[in-house]
Scaffold this motif. Structure first.
Motif, PDB file in Angstrom:
ATOM      1  N   VAL A 110      47.124  49.953  27.597  1.00 27.29           N
ATOM      2  CA  VAL A 110      47.183  49.274  28.888  1.00 27.29           C
ATOM      3  C   VAL A 110      45.790  48.958  29.405  1.00 27.29           C
ATOM      4  CG1 VAL A 110      47.275  51.439  30.245  1.00 27.29           C
ATOM      5  CG2 VAL A 110      48.250  49.310  31.171  1.00 27.29           C
ATOM      6  N   ASP A 111      44.822  49.828  29.154  1.00 25.98           N
ATOM      7  CA  ASP A 111      43.464  49.583  29.623  1.00 25.98           C
ATOM      8  C   ASP A 111      42.732  48.571  28.754  1.00 25.98           C
ATOM      9  OD1 ASP A 111      43.063  50.886  32.041  1.00 25.98           O
ATOM     10  OD2 ASP A 111      42.775  52.837  31.082  1.00 25.98           O
ATOM     11  N   GLN A 112      43.149  48.403  27.508  1.00 27.95           N
ATOM     12  CA  GLN A 112      42.562  47.333  26.710  1.00 27.95           C
ATOM     13  C   GLN A 112      42.911  45.972  27.309  1.00 27.95           C
ATOM     14  OE1 GLN A 112      42.677  47.531  22.449  1.00 27.95           O
ATOM     15  NE2 GLN A 112      42.834  49.765  22.411  1.00 27.95           N
ATOM     16  N   VAL A 113      44.138  45.842  27.832  1.00 24.46           N
ATOM     17  CA  VAL A 113      44.512  44.618  28.537  1.00 24.46           C
ATOM     18  C   VAL A 113      43.719  44.500  29.828  1.00 24.46           C
ATOM     19  CG1 VAL A 113      46.401  43.375  29.652  1.00 24.46           C
ATOM     20  CG2 VAL A 113      46.814  44.626  27.525  1.00 24.46           C
ATOM     21  N   ASN A 114      43.651  45.597  30.592  1.00 25.88           N
ATOM     22  CA  ASN A 114      42.883  45.568  31.835  1.00 25.88           C
ATOM     23  C   ASN A 114      41.433  45.174  31.583  1.00 25.88           C
ATOM     24  OD1 ASN A 114      45.011  46.364  33.495  1.00 25.88           O
ATOM     25  ND2 ASN A 114      44.589  48.548  33.200  1.00 25.88           N
ATOM     26  N   TYR A 115      40.878  45.672  30.489  1.00 26.39           N
ATOM     27  CA  TYR A 115      39.485  45.372  30.152  1.00 26.39           C
ATOM     28  C   TYR A 115      39.290  43.872  29.959  1.00 26.39           C
ATOM     29  CZ  TYR A 115      34.981  45.739  27.704  1.00 26.39           C
ATOM     30  OH  TYR A 115      33.660  45.604  27.331  1.00 26.39           O
ATOM     31  N   GLN A 116      40.189  43.243  29.207  1.00 27.16           N
ATOM     32  CA  GLN A 116      40.057  41.805  28.957  1.00 27.16           C
ATOM     33  C   GLN A 116      40.148  40.999  30.259  1.00 27.16           C
ATOM     34  OE1 GLN A 116      42.469  40.353  25.457  1.00 27.16           O
ATOM     35  NE2 GLN A 116      43.090  42.505  25.415  1.00 27.16           N
ATOM     36  N   VAL A 117      41.100  41.383  31.101  1.00 27.48           N
ATOM     37  CA  VAL A 117      41.272  40.675  32.370  1.00 27.48           C
ATOM     38  C   VAL A 117      40.057  40.875  33.264  1.00 27.48           C
ATOM     39  CG1 VAL A 117      42.704  40.463  34.445  1.00 27.48           C
ATOM     40  CG2 VAL A 117      43.781  40.921  32.235  1.00 27.48           C
ATOM     41  N   TYR A 118      39.620  42.105  33.358  1.00 27.92           N
ATOM     42  CA  TYR A 118      38.509  42.430  34.261  1.00 27.92           C
ATOM     43  C   TYR A 118      37.207  41.780  33.791  1.00 27.92           C
ATOM     44  CZ  TYR A 118      35.349  45.194  37.156  1.00 27.92           C
ATOM     45  OH  TYR A 118      34.389  45.576  38.051  1.00 27.92           O
ATOM     46  N   ARG A 119      36.960  41.817  32.502  1.00 26.71           N
ATOM     47  CA  ARG A 119      35.719  41.222  31.996  1.00 26.71           C
ATOM     48  C   ARG A 119      35.684  39.718  32.285  1.00 26.71           C
ATOM     49  NH1 ARG A 119      31.942  43.136  28.376  1.00 26.71           N
ATOM     50  NH2 ARG A 119      30.461  41.510  27.788  1.00 26.71           N
ATOM     51  N   GLN A 120      36.820  39.045  32.105  1.00 23.91           N
ATOM     52  CA  GLN A 120      36.847  37.615  32.391  1.00 23.91           C
ATOM     53  C   GLN A 120      36.538  37.360  33.864  1.00 23.91           C
ATOM     54  OE1 GLN A 120      39.235  35.626  34.181  1.00 23.91           O
ATOM     55  NE2 GLN A 120      38.885  33.593  33.307  1.00 23.91           N
ATOM     56  N   GLN A 121      37.055  38.200  34.750  1.00 24.70           N
ATOM     57  CA  GLN A 121      36.769  38.038  36.176  1.00 24.70           C
ATOM     58  C   GLN A 121      35.274  38.153  36.457  1.00 24.70           C
ATOM     59  OE1 GLN A 121      38.965  40.478  38.904  1.00 24.70           O
ATOM     60  NE2 GLN A 121      40.955  39.970  38.012  1.00 24.70           N
TER      61      GLN A 121
END
Length: 601
Positions: A110-121
């Protein structure tokens, strides 16, 4: 860099006193424990980082507002001066450095997904800082001075709410001075809005500058005050409001009006293209990355647009044949733009028609969605001061704003598509489900990524066909007009910002291909000129969702459940398109089950 602890490295090598050998059960158990510890440490560091930054980001945005809802309540407006902007740039650069030290591969799923979203932001925020986007804080559609009007139209519950609002009114002169200084710096380096898109945009400033006392927009919250506030307090707060309007609001808007008319408009650039701005090619490419969430070339997007326009034109011809129209395509568009049968006679009639469509849609939700939100939305007319240059409608978490200005430019045959897009199952449903999902971090619940959000809303227009929401051939043509409108945007946006198109060329292209009114064609083209890249998000996002749905249907066969697919898309919050693609691949691998059960999303 992929960091490993010395313990995990030793266990990975499998070294013991007797040399290289298969780890024992005890060693394997220790390895699992160490791996869990490493993952927990990485997840903890990541959560601490995004939690700290999100809290800071919310503080930076406190006091801001727009039509989709306000920032955190505050007794001031956001700071926008260059020193603050430099501080923000440094902060986000440090965040990105810290993010680089988080081993993404060691994070839980779940945090691997969060990481991708957050980094793009964070990367998008830094791109905006890199190009000093704050020096152009408005476009032909949205402006910092009009956003304040949404605060004035908000709901106040207590005396403290009113006191914070009064403090914000007192802060408008400082806020406008900083914005003006930034705009002046943008002018000096050629980073401004195109002059051609500015005609008439100063009227919304003049409306406030010229309205005194209780007639001023910013007095609106004081006309009806909660009974919980004593009459004496109400009288005092109203007196303070009148003083703030005369002493702060009107002088600030008057000064801004002079600046716009005497300095900004005369000195604004005469070019149109985003690529004509300083470092323009890189700037436009960054805008594409922000709004499309993929690194696509303008030429590639332009060709997709041309192909889709040709495909949709053939479908529109089929509807013309169905109704027995014998004239040319251009003649049919003229008929749709001018025949009184297609237009409401009063603003209330338009609002009532949209409300009927929205309520009819409610009856479809259970057949197409496994989960629906508790949040409801209302339908309101676009405020008079914004309406002349506003889009036909705009939706958010709790409000579907419908433009009732210039009724001969608001055809009823497009209203089903518009309503599905802006309210339910479009923006309101998607944003409400995200906000209500406490299992997601706040940066996924409360942010908006355009390719996902606009792609979903446009997909909902497509879904209206399956739901039977288009009840006449003309409404189906209206749906196709809206699809054509968004496909044409791909051609127009890249044409203007990368291929040297003129405004007249862009107007003619939209006029020749979509049954929009002349008023909407003009306001829309000016929006694309003034806001490079934003118009690309809609159709490219929809194409992604449609492609993923067809992939899931083909892979799952009879196991495909449209409700589960929609749940999978909507369970993500707001995410870049590559994250959505990976989630649907997992949806297929899991057999098409709904993701609302416990587990990573």
């Amino acid at each position: 860099m992929n960091l490993r602890s010395p313990l995990s490295l030793a266990l990975l090598l499998g070294i013991s006193a007797t040399g290289l050998m298969t780890p024992s059960a005890d060693a394997a158990g220790a390895g699992a424990s160490a791996g869990t510890a490493t993952a927990n440490d990485a997840a903890a560091r990541f959560k601490a980082l995004y939690t700290r930054e999100w809290t800071w980001r919310a503080q930076q945005q406190a006091g801001g507002d727009d039509e989709n809802g306000g920032g955190r309540p505050a007794d001031h407006l956001p700071r926008v001066d260059p020193a603050t902007q430099d501080m923000r740039t440094a902060y986000w650069q440090q965040v990105l450095k810290e993010l680089d030290t988080v081993p993404q591969a060691q994070l839980p799923a779940v945090d691997q997904v969060n990481y991708q979203v957050y980094r793009q932001q964070i990367e998008v925020l830094l791109d905006q800082q890199r190009y000093r986007a704050w020096e152009m804080p408005f476009n032909s559609d949205t402006a910092f001075w009009t956003n304040l009007g949404f605060t004035a139209r908000g709901t106040f519950h207590s005396a403290d709410d009113y006191r914070r609002y009064l403090a914000q009114l007192a802060d408008i002169p400082r806020y406008f001075n900083d914005q003006t200084a930034n705009m002046r710096a943008g002018l000096a380096r050629g980073f401004s809005q195109p002059r051609v898109t500015l005609t008439g945009r100063d009227q919304s400033i003049a409306d406030v500058a010229q309205a005194t006392g209780e007639a001023n927009l910013f007095y609106t919250p004081f006309k009806q005050m909660p009974a919980s506030i004593t009459p004496a307090q109400q009288a005092q707060l109203r007196q303070q409001a009148l003083a703030a309007i005369s002493g702060s609001v009107i002088p600030a808007y008057s000064a801004l009006l002079r600046f716009m008319r005497e300095e900004y408009v005369p000195k604004a650039r005469t070019t149109l293209a985003g690529e004509a701005l300083p470092d323009g090619k890189a700037y436009y490419r960054a805008q594409i990355r922000e709004f499309v969430t993929r690194d696509m070339s303008p030429a590639q997007i332009h060709q997709i647009g041309l192909d889709e326009v040709a495909r949709l034109r053939a479908e529109m011809q089929q509807v013309m044949d169905e109704v027995g129209y014998k004239g040319s395509f251009a003649d049919f568009l003229t008929f749709l733009r001018t025949d009184p049968q297609f237009y409401a006679k009063t603003p209330q009639e338009l609002l009532n028609h949209a409300a009927w469509i929205a309520k009819t849609m409610d009856g479809n939700l259970g057949r197409y969605f496994g989960r629906v939100p508790r949040q409801r939305f209302t339908i309101k007319p676009v405020p008079d001061d914004l309406a002349p240059f506003y889009t036909g409608g705009r939706g958010g978490l709790d409000t579907y704003w419908l433009n009732t200005y210039n009724l001969p430019s608001r055809p009823l045959y497009v209203l089903p598509a518009l309503t599905l897009h802006e309210s339910s199952p479009g923006h309101s449903l998607q944003m409400s489900l995200a906000a209500e999902d406490t299992g997601l971090p706040d940066f996924r619940r409360y942010t908006y990524i355009s390719a996902y959000g606009e792609g979903w809303a446009l997909y909902c227009e497509y879904l209206g066909q399956e739901m039977g929401m288009y009840t006449t051939p003309y409404e189906r043509f209206g749906y196709l007009t809206y699809q054509m409108w968004r496909a044409a945007r791909l051609v127009i946006d890249t044409g203007v910002h990368s291929q040297g198109w003129s405004r007249e060329q862009a107007l003619a292209y939209l006029r020749d291909n979509a049954a929009l009114s002349e008023h909407e064609i003009t306001t829309e083209v000016d929006r694309y000129i003034a806001w490079p890249g934003q118009a690309l998000s809609y159709y490219l996002g929809e194409l992604e969702i449609l492609t993923l749905r067809r992939k899931a249907e083909a892979a799952l066969g009879e196991r495909f459940d449209i409700r589960h697919f929609h749940d999978a898309v909507l369970s993500l919050g707001s995410v870049p398109l590559p994250v959505l693609e990976a989630r649907i691949d997992r949806f297929i691998a899991e057999g098409g089950t709904s993701p609302w059960a416990d587990g990573p999303r």
